[in-house]
Structures are given as structure tokens and as C-alpha cells.
Motif scaffolding. Structure first.
Motif, PDB file in Angstrom:
ATOM      1  N   LYS A  48       0.832  -1.212   0.000  1.00  0.00           N
ATOM      2  CA  LYS A  48       0.000   0.000   0.000  1.00  0.00           C
ATOM      3  C   LYS A  48       0.869   1.265   0.000  1.00  0.00           C
ATOM      4  O   LYS A  48       0.541   2.252  -0.666  1.00  0.00           O
ATOM      5  N   ARG A  56       1.881   2.095  -3.523  1.00  0.00           N
ATOM      6  CA  ARG A  56       0.869   2.235  -4.569  1.00  0.00           C
ATOM      7  C   ARG A  56       0.143   3.571  -4.451  1.00  0.00           C
ATOM      8  O   ARG A  56      -0.500   3.826  -3.418  1.00  0.00           O
ATOM      9  N   TRP A  77      -5.124   2.774  -4.411  1.00  0.00           N
ATOM     10  CA  TRP A  77      -5.350   1.583  -3.583  1.00  0.00           C
ATOM     11  C   TRP A  77      -6.832   1.478  -3.256  1.00  0.00           C
ATOM     12  O   TRP A  77      -7.406   2.408  -2.703  1.00  0.00           O
ATOM     13  N   GLN A 128      -9.152   0.110  -0.921  1.00  0.00           N
ATOM     14  CA  GLN A 128      -9.234  -0.560   0.377  1.00  0.00           C
ATOM     15  C   GLN A 128     -10.533  -1.350   0.520  1.00  0.00           C
ATOM     16  O   GLN A 128     -10.563  -2.411   1.152  1.00  0.00           O
ATOM     17  N   ALA A 153      -5.272  -5.087  -5.749  1.00  0.00           N
ATOM     18  CA  ALA A 153      -5.620  -3.979  -4.855  1.00  0.00           C
ATOM     19  C   ALA A 153      -5.443  -2.600  -5.490  1.00  0.00           C
ATOM     20  O   ALA A 153      -6.165  -1.661  -5.151  1.00  0.00           O
ATOM     21  N   HIS A 154      -4.473  -2.454  -6.388  1.00  0.00           N
ATOM     22  CA  HIS A 154      -4.250  -1.120  -6.979  1.00  0.00           C
ATOM     23  C   HIS A 154      -4.989  -0.974  -8.307  1.00  0.00           C
ATOM     24  O   HIS A 154      -4.726  -0.026  -9.054  1.00  0.00           O
TER      25      HIS A 154
END
Lengths: 457, 291
Positions: free
Chosen positions: B102, B105, B108, B110, B146-147
């Protein structure tokens, strides 16, 4: 990215580089828990707690120092992390900062502990150069041949003893030390940015015990395959995990002997730097540990392969135990004989009988007894823990360490001035023998109901 | 629409072995490409060459018009990658990995991370070295998603997942595919998964792309033809686009690529035979094309 973001990145990387494993974090907490009260007590004239805290911190620094190059290589070589960001700059500068700080801290400690012998100016230069050598060697050697990394710490010992004997702490060498340090870091910088990892280099020191055992077993298998030859018996080969033929045995023992002699050569170098009574103690500890480790390695392969023997041999459970005992003790004696012969010659002709006859014989005897007890303790673990390899590797060393502690307490062999009272040696060996017999009786009675398992961890 | 990946006459050799041989292909946003091939066909080498891990022996591999081996951090942020075997740090927990990733990046999601952690039941406080292979695989996929990358490359992502996690993961891929700005390339052996999510297929055989195109077009272009003639067939037939043949007396089973309905009549006339045409499932196509 803003400054806070960059600081956060560095902070995360520092945590990953310096405190990657739970045991290091706990050691860090323990060190602080001892150091802080130690510092307070030191003000009131009680320095012992501070000394213990310093010893803990030294251990912590050594551990982290060993972890840092491995983490650098792992982060750089992982394809997943390569796609996260280019970590080469931050990793290099974190490592550089860490080693400089450690050098500074060690120099300060040495200078404060013994201001007469160590001047900060020369100590800092020498320590920085030495640690730089270690760090660079660890990283470069590890990138090409990970298994050779373990030999790098030997280098530190050699430099340390050479430094004491050849007065390397002299101030006249200081400019050369800084020059070498600068060259080493420059070389490291160039290499680090040119290095293209071919595969993921996992940091062995961060693996769990079970995973490390698995990796070790793979390595051992790869090495032993070189020493293989036509097998003699199926059962014997299954138990050992490689051929049990005479040719294979000769090759293996020759390899072990070379390994024993190489380590002994290193010991001899060390022995020359130490007083005779300490040297005798160190050599006897070395021979003892060697025998115990050989016994342990033989037993571990048996432990793993026991289930294969059950399905592939004609033995009943009772016959299997008898065969198992016979093979283990035969292999242990066979492993001890060449080493003993060579050591007797070296002790007489090169070490001027550093180890007396009684001491030498007792070391061999006690090594044999420890390995025998370890055999029955190992079988106890097999039966009681459903063949847990992890438990075996906890319980066996704990039993051995406990017994060694008793030996130290009773002043047998491992003290600078060991007891010459043969009665205490006799009592200790007698008690050990009794334990072995009790263990054997227990194993024999439990063996008929033993479950065999595939050893997974 | 510009291509995320462009391969021109790509070749890759290791010592004297040619693993990839003259591959030409493009990946456009919105495409979900399934890379199929037998073990050792060169799937991993192809994916790693696309990602710039190694230099092509000849030809070129480009990511958004940039040489794949020369891409910088900015381009890497547009890519998510899951290797065949995870290369995570064994002593770090799942949470440690997430925090580290995180921090590097700029973008992100979440919410997505929290949702996937809950759905996939990833034990985030456990060291990855102690996780099962499937749990580590889930974490690797999570770190790659996630990104919200524009290009997602997955090397056999579902091999270690249980059926529930596999279904959830595939659903995630479908969601990604729904976003037309993104592209996915994934290699797999599980052909049924391909039919569920992929809209394009690359079939790699002996270092060359034996087929590249739409999944539906592939299904329509491969046919198994059964011929029953009055006379015996020769031992071996030499016909254009014939990839497989089984001949027994006056019966022949022939598999063709580039099949068209016009050929049905042509074959029937040529051999004076009764003809039966069967279109194959992707798994059968894979088996026919990789004998």
C-alpha cells in the motif's frame, strides 16, 4: 509522492529489512526490557544488568546483521516485489545506514568497555571495514550461491584473531581501512545496480523451522546423490534414504572426513590464539558436537524413512525395531571410527597431545552415550507425537543441553579447569547409561503398538 | 484504442532451446485472454517476457509502446502480476505485505481489499511461510488486484485454489473484464474456467501461437467430422487444415481447423461418404490441438 508518503515507504522497508521475523521482534523487546533498567541501575552503581543487556543487544545486532543481506536479496529477486516498485535505491541506502550505525555502536561499546586497549578512531575504522566486508560478501556470495553464505561469518573470526595478533587496531592503518571501506561500498553499489536475479532468493533465516528442515532435507538429498552407488540392501537403503552399498558408504565417509578436517583446521587456527586449557576444552567440545551431530543426522533420515521400511520390508514391528537399532548403532560406530583415527593422529603429532588419553577417550565415550540416548528420545518423540519432526528438533537439543548443563555443573570436561575426580565422570556416565536402558525398555514395550507416519514437518 | 501489449516476431531462446518462436499478438483493453498450452509449452516464459523480466532473443515485446525490459515505476503501477509460485516474504504476515504494498501504490482500493479478505478468508495475521499454498495464492492475487491495474497478468492463478475460492476469483475477473479499460491475461490448465470468463484464447504449442482469437470463433472453427464411405479409406489422408485423423476401414474421424460449412459438402462428394459434423468443447479442442 509527498514527503510523508516517501517516509512511510522507508519506514515499511526498514521494518521489513531489520525486523522481518517475530523472534527478532521479541529479542528486540527483551533487549530493551533489560537495557533500560540496566541503564537506570548503572546510575546507582549496579552494572551487571547493563552488561547483560549489552550482550542481548549484541546478539540482536548479529541476528539482524545476518538477516539484512538476505532480505535485500529476497526483496530484489522477488518478481512480485519487482512489480511493486524499484527498491534498489532504498534497499541499498537502508543497508548502508544500518551497517554504519552498527559499526558506530560497536566501536563506542568497545571503547567504553576497554578505553586503554581500543581507541575509537582506529576501532571504528577497522569495524566499519570488517562489517562492510561481511555485508558485501553475504550479499554477493548469497546472490550466486546461497548455501555458501554460512561460511561468511568464519571470515569475521579470522579477521578478529588476526587483528589481535598483528595489531590491526594500530592507528597507522586507519586511512587504508577507510579507503578499502569506500572501495567496497562503491563496488557493492555498482554490482547491486547491475545484478539481474535469475530466480527468487528466499531468505533462509526467515523460514519457519519446518520449512527450513524441508529445504535442508532437499539440499542433503542433492548432495548425497553425488555420493551414491549400487545399494546393498533395499531395507538399509530405504532407511538411510540413499544407497547403503559399501562404495557409497566409503564416498560418504570420505566426504564427512574432509568436512571434519576442514573445520578442525579452522579450530587449529583458533586454538593457537587461546590458552592451552581453553584450547583443550574447545577441541573436546568440537569432537563431542561432531559425534552428536553425525548421530543426529543419521537418526533424522531414519526418522523420516521409517514408514517406508514398514511397507517395503518383510519385518514385523518387533523385527523392525531390532533392525533399526542395529543399523543405527552400526552407522554411528562406522561414522566415529575414521574421525577417531584421524583425530588421534592429529592430537598426537600436531597438537602435542592437547587432549590427554582419558579426556580423549571420555569425549568419544560420552559422545556415543549422548547419541544413544538421543536415539531412544527420538523414538519416544516418534511414538508420542505422531512423528513430528519439529518436536524432534526441539526436544533432542533440549535434552542434550540439559545434560551438558549438568556436566558443566559437575565440572566434567567443559570448564577451563575440569575435575580430575574420576568418580564424578563414572557417576555421570552410569546415570546416562541407566537412562538409555530405561529408554530402550520403554521403547521395546511401546513398539508393538507403534503407528507409522509420513513425516511431513 | 491502443494496445497494452504488443508482440512482434517475439523469440526467446535458452542455450540452444527455442522456447518462443516468432510470436505476433496484441492485447487490447477489455480483453480477457486465456493462455492455454501443455506443460513446457512456454506459457510462463511468454508471460515473463511480456513483463520484461527477460530480454527477447529476437523481435520485440512492448507494454504501452514501451520496450517491456525498459519500463519504469510509472508503467509498473499499471500492471498487476501473480507468478506461478508466489514469491512473498515468508516471515511477514498478510497484513505486513498489504501495508508495504500500500505504501508503494498511489492508487489503492481498500474496499476491494477488505471485501476479498473477508470473502476468501485469508488469515492476515499469519506469517505467509505458515500459510497453505492456496492461502498464499489468494494473498498474491489480492496484492495484484488492490491497486486496480490496467493490465493484469496471472500465471496459473487458480491451480492451488479450492473450488469456492476459484469461483469467487473468476467472478472477480469477470468484474474486471466488465471494466473496458482493463485487460487480463491468464494462463491455466482448467479449460472450464476459460469458457466461464475469457473472451480471447491464445493457444501456445511448441513455442508458437497455434491459435489466437475469440473463444466463440475458436469453437466454430474446429470441427470433428465422421465419414462413413462404401469403400476403404487410405491409411493416411492428406487434406488442408486437417490436424488429427483416425481411420479404420471405411470409417474416418477427421478434425479440422478453419472449418467452414462449405467444406461439409465438398468432403461428402470427395469420398462419396455419409458425413456427420460435430463442434467440440474447448477441452476437446485443446486435446485435439495438443496431441
Amino acid at each position: 509522492m509527498n514527503t510523508q508518503g516517501i517516509l512511510n515507504q522507508y519506514w515499511r522497508l526498514i521494518l521489513v529489512m531489520l525486523l522481518p521475523a517475530r523472534y527478532v521482534k521479541w529479542l528486540g523487546v527483551l533487549t530493551l526490557a533489560v537495557l533500560i533498567p540496566g541503564a537506570i541501575l548503572n546510575v546507582f552503581g549496579h552494572y551487571i544488568v547493563l552488561y547483560i543487556g549489552s550482550a542481548f543487544s549484541l546478539l540482536l545486532v548479529m541476528m539482524v546483521g545476518m538477516l539484512v543481506p538476505g532480505q535485500m536479496l529476497a526483496l530484489r529477486s522477488s518478481k512480485q516485489f519487482q512489480y511493486m516498485a524499484d527498491l534498489r535505491y532504498p534497499l541499498f541506502f537502508i543497508a548502508l545506514g544500518f551497517w554504519l550505525l552498527v559499526s558506530f555502536w560497536l566501536s563506542i561499546t568497545l571503547t567504553l568497555l576497554n578505553p586503554k586497549e581500543f581507541s575509537f578512531y582506529s576501532t571504528f575504522a577497522l569495524i566499519t571495514m570488517t562489517l562492510t566486508c561481511v555485508a558485501v560478501l553475504f550479499a554477493v556470495v548469497g546472490s550466486y550461491m546461497q548455501t555458501a553464505q554460512g561460511f561468511v561469518p568464519l571470515f569475521v573470526w579470522l579477521v578478529f584473531f588476526s587483528a589481535k595478533s598483528t595489531d590491526l587496531f594500530s592507528t597507522e592503518y586507519v586511512p587504508s581501512y577507510w579507503f578499502i571501506t569506500l572501495m567496497l561500498w562503491t563496488g557493492m553499489f555498482i554490482w547491486w545496480f547491475r545484478w539481474q536475479p535469475q530466480k527468487y532468493l528466499i531468505n533462509f533465516m526467515t523460514l519457519s523451522a519446518a520449512e527450513m528442515q524441508r529445504q535442508q532435507a532437499n539440499n542433503v538429498q542433492a548432495i548425497t546423490s553425488v555420493f551414491s552407488a549400487i545399494p546393498n540392501t533395499l531395507a538399509g537403503s530405504l532407511l538411510v534414504g540413499v544407497s547403503d552399498g559399501i562404495q557409497a558408504w566409503l564416498k560418504r565417509e570420505l566426504g564427512q572426513l574432509v568436512f571434519f578436517l576442514l573445520l578442525l583446521m579452522f579450530m587449529l587456527y583458533w586454538v593457537r590464539q587461546t590458552p592451552a586449557n581453553a584450547a583443550s576444552m574447545m577441541v573436546s567440545i568440537y569432537v563431542f558436537i561432531y559425534i552428536c551431530v553425525r548421530g543426529g543426522i543419521i537418526f533424522q533420515s531414519f526418522f523420516r524413512n521409517l514408514y517406508r521400511l514398514w511397507i517395503n520390508s518383510n519385518y514385523s514391528r518387533e523385527e523392525m525395531l531390532a533392525y533399526f537399532e542395529k543399523r543405527y548403532f552400526l552407522m554411528l560406530v562406522v561414522a566415529m571410527v575414521p574421525v577417531t583415527l584421524v583425530f588421534v593422529l592429529i592430537n598426537h603429532y600436531l597438537l602435542n597431545d592437547l587432549l590427554g588419553l582419558f579426556k580423549g577417550a571420555y569425549v568419544l565415550f560420552i559422545g556415543f552415550l549422548f547419541s544413544s540416548l538421543a536415539f531412544y528420545v527420538g523414538l519416544f518423540v516418534y511414538i508420542k507425537s505422531a512423528a513430528s519432526f519439529v518436536l524432534l528438533n526441539w526436544i533432542s537439543p533440549i535434552v542434550n543441553l540439559g545434560l551438558i548443563g549438568i556436566m558443566v555443573y559437575l565440572n566434567i570436561l567443559w570448564r577451563p579447569n575440569p575435575s580430575h575426580e574420576h568418580a564424578s565422570y563414572l557417576w555421570f556416565s552410569g546415570a546416562l547409561l541407566m537412562l538409555i536402558l530405561l529408554g530402550r525398555v520403554w521403547v521395546q514395550s511401546s513398539w508393538k503398538n507403534v503407528n507409522f507416519y509420513r513425516v511431513k514437518n | 484504442m491502443s494496445a497494452c501489449v504488443s508482440l512482434k516476431n517475439l523469440q526467446r531462446q535458452f542455450s540452444r532451446v527455442t522456447v518462443l518462436n516468432g510470436i505476433n499478438a496484441e492485447v487490447l483493453p477489455g480483453q480477457v485472454i486465456a493462455l492455454l498450452g501443455k506443460n513446457g509449452a512456454g506459457k510462463t516464459t511468454l508471460l515473463e517476457t511480456i513483463l520484461g523480466f527477460g530480454f527477447p532473443s529476437a523481435g520485440e515485446a512492448k507494454l504501452w509502446q514501451l520496450d517491456a525490459t525498459q519500463i519504469a515505476g510509472e508503467t509498473k503501477q499499471r500492471i498487476g502480476f501473480v507468478p506461478q509460485q508466489d514469491e512473498l516474504l515468508p516471515s511477514l504476515t498478510g497484513s505486513d505485505h498489504l501495508k508495504l504494498f500500500k505504501s508503494f501504490r498511489p492508487h489503492w482500493n481498500q474496499l476491494l481489499v477488505d471485501k476479498l479478505i473477508a470473502e476468501w478468508a485469508i488469515p492476515m495475521t499469519m506469517a505467509t511461510g505458515k500459510m497453505s499454498v492456496g492461502q498464499r495464492q489468494k494473498l498474491s492475487i489480492l496484492l495484484a488486484l488492490a491497486h486496480e491495474p490496467e493490465l493484469l497478468i496471472l500465471d496459473e492463478p487458480v491451480a492451488s485454489l479450492d473450488p469456492i475460492a476459484r469461483r469467487q476469483f473468476l467472478q472477480q475477473l469477470v468484474d474486471i473484464a466488465a471494466d473496458e479499460n482493463r485487460a487480463v491475461i491468464f494462463s491455466t490448465h482448467i479449460v472450464s474456467d476459460v469458457e466461464r470468463v475469457a473472451n480471447q484464447v491464445w493457444m501456445l504449442r511448441e513455442g508458437v501461437l497455434a491459435y489466437q482469437g475469440g473463444l466463440d470463433e475458436l469453437k466454430e472453427s474446429v470441427a470433428r467430422v465422421t465419414l462413413l464411405a462404401a469403400e476403404k479409406f487410405p491409411e493416411k489422408l492428406d487434406l488442408p487444415d486437417l490436424i488429427n485423423q483416425k481411420i479404420q476401414g471405411n470409417s474416418a474421424q477427421l478434425t479440422f481447423i478453419n472449418w467452414s460449412a462449405a467444406r461439409e459438402q465438398q468432403l461428402s462428394n470427395q469420398f462419396a461418404a455419409k458425413i456427420d459434423v460435430q463442434y467440440l468443447s474447448l477441452e476437446d479442442i485443446f486435446l485435439e490441438m495438443n496431441p
